[in-house]
Motif scaffolding. Structure first.
Motif, mmCIF file in Angstrom:
data_model
loop_
_atom_site.group_PDB
_atom_site.id
_atom_site.type_symbol
_atom_site.label_atom_id
_atom_site.label_comp_id
_atom_site.label_asym_id
_atom_site.label_seq_id
_atom_site.Cartn_x
_atom_site.Cartn_y
_atom_site.Cartn_z
ATOM 1 N N SER A 77 0.838 -1.197 0.000
ATOM 2 C CA SER A 77 0.000 0.000 0.000
ATOM 3 C C SER A 77 0.875 1.250 0.000
ATOM 4 N N LEU A 78 0.303 2.384 -0.340
ATOM 5 C CA LEU A 78 1.051 3.642 -0.310
ATOM 6 C C LEU A 78 1.552 3.987 1.100
ATOM 7 N N PRO A 79 0.748 3.767 2.167
ATOM 8 C CA PRO A 79 1.311 4.044 3.502
ATOM 9 C C PRO A 79 2.542 3.190 3.814
ATOM 10 N N GLU A 80 2.566 1.954 3.352
ATOM 11 C CA GLU A 80 3.763 1.116 3.564
ATOM 12 C C GLU A 80 4.967 1.689 2.823
ATOM 13 N N LEU A 81 4.735 2.116 1.577
ATOM 14 C CA LEU A 81 5.838 2.706 0.803
ATOM 15 C C LEU A 81 6.320 4.004 1.438
ATOM 16 N N GLN A 82 5.367 4.784 1.958
ATOM 17 C CA GLN A 82 5.756 6.058 2.580
ATOM 18 C C GLN A 82 6.661 5.805 3.795
ATOM 19 N N ARG A 83 6.373 4.751 4.561
ATOM 20 C CA ARG A 83 7.227 4.453 5.724
ATOM 21 C C ARG A 83 8.647 4.078 5.285
ATOM 22 N N ILE A 84 8.770 3.379 4.151
ATOM 23 C CA ILE A 84 10.104 3.040 3.630
ATOM 24 C C ILE A 84 10.871 4.318 3.262
ATOM 25 N N TYR A 85 10.209 5.200 2.517
ATOM 26 C CA TYR A 85 10.865 6.465 2.132
ATOM 27 C C TYR A 85 11.224 7.290 3.368
ATOM 28 N N GLU A 86 10.316 7.330 4.348
ATOM 29 C CA GLU A 86 10.592 8.151 5.537
ATOM 30 C C GLU A 86 11.778 7.590 6.322
ATOM 31 N N GLU A 87 11.928 6.287 6.339
ATOM 32 C CA GLU A 87 13.079 5.675 7.023
ATOM 33 C C GLU A 87 14.378 6.007 6.279
ATOM 34 N N LEU A 88 14.322 5.940 4.952
ATOM 35 C CA LEU A 88 15.543 6.222 4.181
ATOM 36 C C LEU A 88 15.931 7.698 4.261
ATOM 37 N N LEU A 89 14.897 8.574 4.235
ATOM 38 C CA LEU A 89 15.177 10.012 4.257
ATOM 39 C C LEU A 89 15.302 10.546 5.678
ATOM 40 N N GLN A 90 14.913 9.723 6.668
ATOM 41 C CA GLN A 90 14.930 10.163 8.071
ATOM 42 C C GLN A 90 14.137 11.455 8.221
ATOM 43 N N ASN A 91 12.950 11.444 7.621
ATOM 44 C CA ASN A 91 12.152 12.655 7.562
ATOM 45 C C ASN A 91 10.695 12.263 7.315
ATOM 46 N N LYS A 92 9.762 12.955 7.973
ATOM 47 C CA LYS A 92 8.348 12.730 7.680
ATOM 48 C C LYS A 92 8.015 13.356 6.333
ATOM 49 N N LEU A 93 7.106 12.717 5.590
ATOM 50 C CA LEU A 93 6.727 13.241 4.272
ATOM 51 C C LEU A 93 5.247 13.599 4.262
ATOM 52 N N HIS A 94 4.916 14.543 3.411
ATOM 53 C CA HIS A 94 3.529 14.959 3.256
ATOM 54 C C HIS A 94 2.807 13.898 2.421
ATOM 55 N N LYS A 95 1.665 13.403 2.963
ATOM 56 C CA LYS A 95 0.998 12.248 2.358
ATOM 57 C C LYS A 95 0.605 12.456 0.887
ATOM 58 N N LYS A 96 -0.039 13.596 0.598
ATOM 59 C CA LYS A 96 -0.514 13.800 -0.775
ATOM 60 C C LYS A 96 0.671 13.987 -1.753
ATOM 61 N N ALA A 97 1.666 14.752 -1.300
ATOM 62 C CA ALA A 97 2.832 14.985 -2.161
ATOM 63 C C ALA A 97 3.528 13.653 -2.463
ATOM 64 N N PHE A 98 3.622 12.798 -1.450
ATOM 65 C CA PHE A 98 4.249 11.483 -1.635
ATOM 66 C C PHE A 98 3.484 10.659 -2.674
ATOM 67 N N ARG A 99 2.159 10.588 -2.491
ATOM 68 C CA ARG A 99 1.329 9.823 -3.433
ATOM 69 C C ARG A 99 1.494 10.329 -4.866
ATOM 70 N N ASP A 100 1.479 11.659 -5.018
ATOM 71 C CA ASP A 100 1.563 12.242 -6.364
ATOM 72 C C ASP A 100 2.851 11.789 -7.062
ATOM 73 N N ARG A 101 3.966 11.846 -6.327
ATOM 74 C CA ARG A 101 5.248 11.480 -6.939
ATOM 75 C C ARG A 101 5.276 9.992 -7.297
ATOM 76 N N LEU A 102 4.812 9.149 -6.377
ATOM 77 C CA LEU A 102 4.880 7.696 -6.631
ATOM 78 C C LEU A 102 3.940 7.271 -7.757
ATOM 79 N N LEU A 103 2.710 7.811 -7.738
ATOM 80 C CA LEU A 103 1.743 7.384 -8.756
ATOM 81 C C LEU A 103 2.154 7.899 -10.145
#
Lengths: 243, 243
Positions: B175-201
């Protein structure tokens, strides 16, 4: 096993078209046991006894075979296999280097600047197929150097899409139209003027010198480039959208 | 001169915190002449007689010392100098490899997964200073492997900023929330949910499976990941903007 370093040094020649990507070649010695007298990438062995680090080999090559001080040097990749060099299993650490045109004068009769793309891409593949009838045959380099040039040009184009790396090819003082021509040459694509300006100015690497050039339209601002590293754009460069 | 390859294999462990970046270590043989029994990056010599290409060395290492088939492997850089190995002048071509958690089971008692960041960054520098009293001492690796881990983690974080590379750490269906947690761990930073979805999709690498997970709120879409290469985002990932 032996290890070498190869350097692909690039400049943009503003006197060819709107600015052509050029590559430095160096003529191999007449008494070399491999490819004597052939033009090739400047490269050489890692000397275990005197080079404490790989970087020392690179510095030695820059002094002895390149002769100009690049504004930027980075590793591209390492290619190693049993066949790339007739002398045996070898590995080469490929570096790309960038220099502004004004600092790129040749220091030896045994060097020349050539159009980089003629030695990259399909040319190298054609050579590997042994197609001797291609008019591109003049662009064959010794060893796997056509492949190495291809890899270096690909890295350059890729970084132009999302970083300020190409600024190392620019003169210390330059205008946005001049920078745009450098990016367009690297990307092989026209760019939208305002989008280009927005990306470049957002890096904060350009400082207004206060000087202006008067052309046909409004005056063009001259900027000083702060060479303080490579910045990633917030938005990548894209090709020009047609109306 | 001798040449080696080292592999930094990473996974994201979803059972630690919101997903922790982990690194595979491998115990050196008891009869090894350097650092016997120590845990280190899986690595080994290039065998000139049997490895036709550098890639053959990598494949051999993956089979013999890693044991799982990575979803992605790439060169990070080459480090070479007179001091990194007590046996003499050596060069290592560092590779990073990525595997989804579900495919990352250990294949030997002589392997372990460890928190990657404990072995990177300041830890390696402290080790080099010879500061024996640091509590981080447990995280010292043989040779320059702390430095190699640092370089690999930096490459991972950097690519997470502007590419789809981290998808190789995800499960084939997620799911997108699972992918967002991977990116946040790699970047060591919280990400904005909609912005994250837009880039991935926008990458078109995610295909709606038609399946949904029902949580507390609206149902979460499950996507299938098409592993067809790494895509550069049009806009880089940024940290979460505070309200």
């Amino acid at each position: 096993m032996f290890a070498t370093v190869d350097v692909a040094l690039f400049r943009i020649n503003p006197d060819v078209g709107t600015g052509q990507l050029e590559l430095l070649l160096w003529r191999r010695k007449a008494d070399s046991d491999t490819f004597p007298n052939c033009f090739a990438l400047p490269g050489g062995y890692v000397f275990e006894n005197t080079d404490e680090q790989l970087q020392d080999t690179v510095s030695r090559l820059i002094i002895n075979k390149v002769g100009v001080e690049p504004a930027h040097i980075e590793q591209v990749c390492t290619v190693g296999n049993a066949k790339r060099d007739p002398r045996g299993w070898s590995m080469t650490v490929l570096h790309l280097a960038l220099v502004p045109f004004s600092r790129s004068a040749l220091v030896s009769d045994e060097q020349c600047w050539v159009p980089a793309r003629h030695y990259a891409n399909s040319t190298a593949q054609e050579q590997n197929k042994g197609d001797k009838n291609q008019q591109n045959n003049d662009h064959a380099l010794p060893f796997d150097h056509n492949q190495l040039v291809t890899l270096a040009v690909e890295r350059l184009s890729s970084k132009a899409l999302y970083t300020s790396q190409p600024l190392y090819l620019a003169e210390p003082t330059c205008s946005l139209p001049e920078l745009q021509r450098i990016y367009e040459e690297l990307l092989q694509n026209k760019l939208h003027k305002k989008a280009f300006r927005d990306r470049l100015l957002a890096t904060n690497l350009l400082v207004d010198t206060g000087k202006r050039i008067q052309g046909r339209g409004s005056p063009t601002v001259l900027y000083h480039i702060q060479q303080t590293g490579i910045t990633t754009f917030e938005r990548v460069m894209q090709g020009h959208k047609k109306d």
